[in-house]
Design an enzyme around this catalytic site. Structure first.
Site, PDB file in Angstrom:
ATOM      1  N   ARG A   1       0.893  -1.368  -0.291  1.00  0.00           N
ATOM      2  CA  ARG A   1      -0.254   0.134  -0.045  1.00  0.00           C
ATOM      3  C   ARG A   1       1.068   1.238   0.400  1.00  0.00           C
ATOM      4  NH1 ARG A   1      -4.831   0.029   3.716  1.00  0.00           N
ATOM      5  NH2 ARG A   1      -3.603   0.291   5.399  1.00  0.00           N
ATOM      6  N   ASP A   2       2.213   0.493  -0.269  1.00  0.00           N
ATOM      7  CA  ASP A   2       2.961   2.831  -0.442  1.00  0.00           C
ATOM      8  C   ASP A   2       4.211   2.035  -1.680  1.00  0.00           C
ATOM      9  OD1 ASP A   2       3.174   4.839  -0.258  1.00  0.00           O
ATOM     10  OD2 ASP A   2       4.577   5.204   1.775  1.00  0.00           O
TER      11      ASP A   2
END
Length: 260
Positions: A46-47
């Site tokens: 997620r990043d």
């Protein structure tokens, strides 16, 4: 923890030219392998972005910063899965449009943005806000349609946007020197519908990685002065002559640099 000399974002900023195609393929294979490993163990990063990819002077990259990671499939808590994930330039369109649930496909969109950044030597979508980012995505991919993204109209923020008139995608214009296979892989990563977006395991088997030039062996990558270690650039900064090929290296060259 191991000391890693560079992060890819800083390295791309100071390199005089982009990575070679053979080097880009090696970096992408490593990234896809790492992301596939996370997903097979039910972890969403997620990043994913170039500043979270660390690279040593032996051509090896490592995925870092799992501060926003979570187990995929865990019970969703109060408020659902947050949209406040993934740095803006690497954020998938379903998150931008307020999807309450999302999958490993959000990481694969980020991988597509990283792939493009390695090719262009600069971020693909340098937007100042979410609306501008969506506009840039619509311009490159063409606006979403019912056939390209059946679930688009059901997303919470879809009705707040006025789509531009239909137009073809601009991948070939933006990436003029890419092969057909390379464009296909990039488009498979940057696909509107998360259900159709390519997975890490599928991407690892893509024909792009078996066409000429073949991936370069990590040991044959040039080295760069490390700003993190306080090393100063050489007189001609970041220019690495081709490593001399010893007899013991010949098998590696045959395996990775010469079309079979």
């Amino acid at each position: 923890m191991d000391f890693i000399e560079h992060d890819l974002k800083s390295l791309l900023t100071v390199m005089p030219s982009p990575f070679l195609q053979s080097e880009t393929k090696t970096l992408m294979l490593q990234l896809l392998s790492a992301v596939g490993h996370c997903h097979s163990n039910w972890i969403l990063h997620r990043d994913l972005k170039t500043s979270n990819l660390l690279m040593n002077n032996r051509g090896t990259i490592k995925v870092a910063d799992f501060g926003l990671a979570r187990r995929y499939g865990d019970p969703v808590g109060v408020g659902g899965m947050t949209q406040l994930v993934v740095t803006l330039w690497y954020r998938a369109p379903e998150i931008l449009l307020g999807a309450s649930t999302y999958s490993t496909a959000v990481d694969m969109w980020s991988v597509g943005c990283i792939f493009a950044e390695l090719l262009l030597k600069e971020p693909l979508f340098q937007a100042k806000g979410e609306i501008e980012l969506l506009s840039m995505i619509f311009k490159l991919l063409g606006p979403p349609t019912h056939s390209s993204w059946p679930e688009y109209s059901s997303l919470p923020l879809a009705k707040t946007l006025t789509l531009p008139s239909p137009q073809p995608h601009q991948f070939r214009t933006k990436f003029q020197y890419m092969t057909t296979a390379g464009i296909d892989l990039l488009m498979s990563l940057l696909t509107y519908d998360p259900e159709r977006r390519i997975t890490a395991e599928e991407a690892l088997q893509h024909p792009y990685f078996t066409e000429s030039p073949l991936p370069k062996h990590p040991d044959l990558f040039g080295s760069f002065p490390s700003a993190a270690a306080g090393e100063k650039p050489r007189r001609k900064p970041f220019e690495s002559p081709s490593a001399p090929v010893r007899a013991a290296d010949y098998k590696l060259v045959m395996d990775f640099d010469i079309p079979q």
